[in-house]
Design a protein around this motif. Structure first.
Motif, PDB file in Angstrom:
ATOM      1  N   GLY A 184       0.802  -1.222  -0.099  1.00 37.51           N
ATOM      2  CA  GLY A 184       0.068   0.246   0.025  1.00 37.51           C
ATOM      3  C   GLY A 184       0.817   1.194   0.087  1.00 37.51           C
ATOM      4  O   GLY A 184       1.889   1.458   0.651  1.00 37.51           O
ATOM      5  N   TYR A 185       0.402   2.338  -0.906  1.00 38.46           N
ATOM      6  CA  TYR A 185       1.104   3.695  -0.887  1.00 38.46           C
ATOM      7  C   TYR A 185       0.105   4.464  -0.572  1.00 38.46           C
ATOM      8  O   TYR A 185      -0.547   4.904  -1.469  1.00 38.46           O
ATOM      9  CB  TYR A 185       1.724   3.728  -2.256  1.00 38.46           C
ATOM     10  N   ASP A 186       0.140   4.924   0.732  1.00 34.32           N
ATOM     11  CA  ASP A 186      -0.981   6.155   1.039  1.00 34.32           C
ATOM     12  C   ASP A 186      -0.298   7.293   0.864  1.00 34.32           C
ATOM     13  O   ASP A 186       0.734   7.909   1.435  1.00 34.32           O
ATOM     14  CB  ASP A 186      -1.131   5.875   2.510  1.00 34.32           C
ATOM     15  N   PHE A 187      -1.147   8.298   0.043  1.00 36.72           N
ATOM     16  CA  PHE A 187      -0.893   9.662   0.013  1.00 36.72           C
ATOM     17  C   PHE A 187      -1.253  10.647   0.993  1.00 36.72           C
ATOM     18  O   PHE A 187      -1.073  11.918   0.904  1.00 36.72           O
ATOM     19  CB  PHE A 187      -1.554  10.023  -1.488  1.00 36.72           C
ATOM     20  N   LEU A 188      -1.950  10.030   1.824  1.00 35.51           N
ATOM     21  CA  LEU A 188      -2.593  10.828   3.117  1.00 35.51           C
ATOM     22  C   LEU A 188      -3.266  11.944   2.378  1.00 35.51           C
ATOM     23  O   LEU A 188      -3.700  11.909   1.350  1.00 35.51           O
ATOM     24  CB  LEU A 188      -1.367  11.360   4.050  1.00 35.51           C
ATOM     25  N   ARG A 189      -3.959  12.523   3.624  1.00 36.85           N
ATOM     26  CA  ARG A 189      -5.274  13.497   3.149  1.00 36.85           C
ATOM     27  C   ARG A 189      -4.704  14.547   2.528  1.00 36.85           C
ATOM     28  O   ARG A 189      -3.477  15.308   2.650  1.00 36.85           O
ATOM     29  CB  ARG A 189      -5.905  13.983   4.537  1.00 36.85           C
ATOM     30  N   GLY A 190      -5.458  15.105   1.754  1.00 34.74           N
ATOM     31  CA  GLY A 190      -5.010  16.329   0.907  1.00 34.74           C
ATOM     32  C   GLY A 190      -5.406  16.039  -0.765  1.00 34.74           C
ATOM     33  O   GLY A 190      -4.860  15.174  -1.358  1.00 34.74           O
ATOM     34  N   SER A 191      -6.273  16.962  -1.435  1.00 36.91           N
ATOM     35  CA  SER A 191      -6.407  16.795  -2.649  1.00 36.91           C
ATOM     36  C   SER A 191      -5.445  17.413  -3.597  1.00 36.91           C
ATOM     37  O   SER A 191      -4.604  18.696  -3.425  1.00 36.91           O
ATOM     38  CB  SER A 191      -7.792  17.522  -3.048  1.00 36.91           C
ATOM     39  N   ALA A 192      -4.922  16.691  -4.609  1.00 35.57           N
ATOM     40  CA  ALA A 192      -4.068  17.206  -5.518  1.00 35.57           C
ATOM     41  C   ALA A 192      -4.301  16.371  -6.804  1.00 35.57           C
ATOM     42  O   ALA A 192      -4.300  15.175  -6.841  1.00 35.57           O
ATOM     43  CB  ALA A 192      -2.721  16.932  -4.822  1.00 35.57           C
ATOM     44  N   PRO A 193      -3.949  17.133  -7.966  1.00 35.51           N
ATOM     45  CA  PRO A 193      -4.126  16.272  -9.329  1.00 35.51           C
ATOM     46  C   PRO A 193      -3.208  15.006  -9.150  1.00 35.51           C
ATOM     47  O   PRO A 193      -3.707  13.870  -9.842  1.00 35.51           O
ATOM     48  CB  PRO A 193      -3.750  17.340 -10.178  1.00 35.51           C
ATOM     49  N   TYR A 194      -1.859  15.129  -8.857  1.00 31.70           N
ATOM     50  CA  TYR A 194      -0.940  13.964  -9.177  1.00 31.70           C
ATOM     51  C   TYR A 194      -1.442  12.882  -8.114  1.00 31.70           C
ATOM     52  O   TYR A 194      -1.449  11.600  -8.510  1.00 31.70           O
ATOM     53  CB  TYR A 194       0.417  14.346  -8.600  1.00 31.70           C
ATOM     54  N   LYS A 195      -1.812  13.263  -6.848  1.00 27.85           N
ATOM     55  CA  LYS A 195      -2.639  12.138  -6.016  1.00 27.85           C
ATOM     56  C   LYS A 195      -3.615  11.455  -6.792  1.00 27.85           C
ATOM     57  O   LYS A 195      -3.679  10.001  -6.555  1.00 27.85           O
ATOM     58  CB  LYS A 195      -3.051  12.721  -4.727  1.00 27.85           C
ATOM     59  N   ASP A 196      -4.428  12.139  -7.038  1.00 29.57           N
ATOM     60  CA  ASP A 196      -5.655  11.482  -7.696  1.00 29.57           C
ATOM     61  C   ASP A 196      -5.272  10.762  -8.997  1.00 29.57           C
ATOM     62  O   ASP A 196      -6.182   9.689  -9.358  1.00 29.57           O
ATOM     63  CB  ASP A 196      -6.610  12.627  -8.280  1.00 29.57           C
ATOM     64  N   ARG A 197      -4.524  11.089  -9.905  1.00 28.64           N
ATOM     65  CA  ARG A 197      -4.053  10.426 -10.791  1.00 28.64           C
ATOM     66  C   ARG A 197      -3.166   9.001 -10.590  1.00 28.64           C
ATOM     67  O   ARG A 197      -3.579   8.013 -11.217  1.00 28.64           O
ATOM     68  CB  ARG A 197      -2.754  11.239 -11.689  1.00 28.64           C
ATOM     69  N   LEU A 198      -2.459   8.966  -9.414  1.00 24.67           N
ATOM     70  CA  LEU A 198      -1.709   7.926  -9.092  1.00 24.67           C
ATOM     71  C   LEU A 198      -2.523   6.851  -8.211  1.00 24.67           C
ATOM     72  O   LEU A 198      -1.808   5.693  -7.892  1.00 24.67           O
ATOM     73  CB  LEU A 198      -0.317   8.423  -8.583  1.00 24.67           C
ATOM     74  N   ALA A 199      -3.571   7.466  -7.342  1.00 27.82           N
ATOM     75  CA  ALA A 199      -3.951   6.655  -6.675  1.00 27.82           C
ATOM     76  C   ALA A 199      -5.087   5.530  -7.250  1.00 27.82           C
ATOM     77  O   ALA A 199      -5.460   5.989  -8.324  1.00 27.82           O
ATOM     78  CB  ALA A 199      -4.843   7.360  -5.547  1.00 27.82           C
ATOM     79  N   THR A 200      -5.435   4.463  -6.486  1.00 33.14           N
ATOM     80  CA  THR A 200      -6.157   3.453  -7.080  1.00 33.14           C
ATOM     81  C   THR A 200      -7.570   3.387  -6.269  1.00 33.14           C
ATOM     82  O   THR A 200      -8.523   2.957  -6.759  1.00 33.14           O
ATOM     83  CB  THR A 200      -5.825   1.935  -7.097  1.00 33.14           C
ATOM     84  N   HIS A 201      -7.342   4.097  -5.097  1.00 33.28           N
ATOM     85  CA  HIS A 201      -8.582   4.087  -4.268  1.00 33.28           C
ATOM     86  C   HIS A 201      -8.617   5.337  -3.390  1.00 33.28           C
ATOM     87  O   HIS A 201      -7.742   6.147  -3.232  1.00 33.28           O
ATOM     88  CB  HIS A 201      -8.456   3.014  -3.088  1.00 33.28           C
ATOM     89  N   GLN A 202      -9.863   5.670  -2.854  1.00 34.32           N
ATOM     90  CA  GLN A 202     -10.094   6.748  -2.145  1.00 34.32           C
ATOM     91  C   GLN A 202     -10.635   6.440  -0.660  1.00 34.32           C
ATOM     92  O   GLN A 202     -11.831   5.846  -0.662  1.00 34.32           O
ATOM     93  CB  GLN A 202     -11.059   7.974  -2.702  1.00 34.32           C
ATOM     94  N   ASP A 203      -9.964   6.729   0.273  1.00 31.24           N
ATOM     95  CA  ASP A 203     -10.380   6.163   1.733  1.00 31.24           C
ATOM     96  C   ASP A 203     -11.050   7.394   2.521  1.00 31.24           C
ATOM     97  O   ASP A 203     -10.318   8.498   2.702  1.00 31.24           O
ATOM     98  CB  ASP A 203      -9.140   5.605   2.604  1.00 31.24           C
ATOM     99  N   PRO A 204     -12.562   7.491   2.644  1.00 28.69           N
ATOM    100  CA  PRO A 204     -13.071   8.452   3.464  1.00 28.69           C
ATOM    101  C   PRO A 204     -12.335   8.771   4.726  1.00 28.69           C
ATOM    102  O   PRO A 204     -12.076   7.623   5.614  1.00 28.69           O
ATOM    103  CB  PRO A 204     -14.450   7.860   3.381  1.00 28.69           C
ATOM    104  N   LEU A 205     -12.242   9.889   5.168  1.00 26.30           N
ATOM    105  CA  LEU A 205     -11.869  10.213   6.613  1.00 26.30           C
ATOM    106  C   LEU A 205     -12.753  10.917   7.366  1.00 26.30           C
ATOM    107  O   LEU A 205     -13.604  11.753   6.786  1.00 26.30           O
ATOM    108  CB  LEU A 205     -10.295  10.899   6.344  1.00 26.30           C
ATOM    109  N   ILE A 206     -12.738  10.782   8.832  1.00 21.86           N
ATOM    110  CA  ILE A 206     -13.537  11.601   9.446  1.00 21.86           C
ATOM    111  C   ILE A 206     -12.649  12.234  10.514  1.00 21.86           C
ATOM    112  O   ILE A 206     -11.499  11.987  10.975  1.00 21.86           O
ATOM    113  CB  ILE A 206     -14.719  10.710  10.153  1.00 21.86           C
ATOM    114  N   ALA A 207     -13.425  13.257  11.182  1.00 21.43           N
ATOM    115  CA  ALA A 207     -12.915  14.011  12.492  1.00 21.43           C
ATOM    116  C   ALA A 207     -13.759  13.613  13.553  1.00 21.43           C
ATOM    117  O   ALA A 207     -15.313  13.777  13.321  1.00 21.43           O
ATOM    118  CB  ALA A 207     -12.596  15.204  12.264  1.00 21.43           C
TER     119      ALA A 207
END
Length: 221
Positions: free
Chosen positions: A196-219
């Motif tokens: 697993g390669y976690d890009f951590l929270r934060g939106s960025a075009p390169y993250k969205d391109r290289l990611a295969t999943h989006q994990d929802p986060l909560i506070a």
């Protein structure tokens, strides 16, 4: 155990940031009954199970084509990615800080490494964790000068990408040194058994391109 320790502390206000939406903390006994939750957005993640080629197949056809093209560009240009050894960690960390700060101060922002105390903390953390493999510094270069430096942490079989520095301006025959550095690091880590390669929270075009999943986060508060 976590709730027992938290509830023994003397606090007036509790905030837990960026928990996975399905965190087991919510089903554990001892949770304070008045906690409220709110969405914190997604955390992009790349699944590397099956190796690098399997990862590429999980990307969209367009992103996969672009990734292969960028990898070929890197090969032709003689780009080299190294997982930095402890003896070179101090100088490579200095390169990371310089590249990161140049980008953000040029855009009118302070950059995360603006505070000397913060820089010193990470310098000492790398000194302790990199020799045992808990921290990773990866350096992409053509010749002696770095094009990008990536910094993150390993927990189990997951790499958590934390911070980067990428050289500004033209990079010769490379159209995207930052993305190439991520692709090369993903390939190197997958060969070491990282799944697993976690890009951590934060939106960025390169993250969205290289990611295969989006994990929802909560506070929770």
């Amino acid at each position: 155990a976590a709730w027992a320790a938290i509830c023994e502390l003397d606090w007036d206000h509790l905030t837990l940031l960026d928990l996975p939406e399905g965190t087991p903390l919510w089903a554990a006994p001892g949770r304070p009954g008045d906690l409220r939750t709110e969405s914190r957005g997604p955390s992009p993640r790349a699944v590397l199970v099956g190796g690098f080629e399997a990862y590429l197949q999980r990307l969209s056809p367009r992103t996969r084509q672009q990734a292969r093209r960028l990898l070929r560009e890197g090969e032709r240009a003689g780009a080299r990615l190294e997982l930095v050894e402890p003896d070179r960690a101090p100088s490579t960390f200095d390169e990371l800080v310089a590249l990161h700060q140049a980008r953000w101060t040029g855009a009118g922002h302070p950059g995360v490494f603006a505070a000397p105390r913060f820089v010193d903390f990470h310098r000492r953390l790398i000194g302790r964790w990199l020799p045992g493999g808990r921290a990773v510094l990866a350096r992409l270069s053509i010749g002696p000068e770095p094009l990008a430096v990536l910094y993150g942490f390993v927990t189990g079989r997951t790499f958590d990408f934390y911070q980067s520095g990428v050289r500004l301006g033209p990079s010769g025959r490379l159209s995207g040194p930052g993305i190439l550095a991520h692709l090369r690091l993903i390939r190197a880590l997958s060969r070491q058994g990282i799944t697993g390669y976690d890009f951590l929270r934060g939106s960025a075009p390169y993250k969205d391109r290289l990611a295969t999943h989006q994990d929802p986060l909560i506070a929770a508060e």
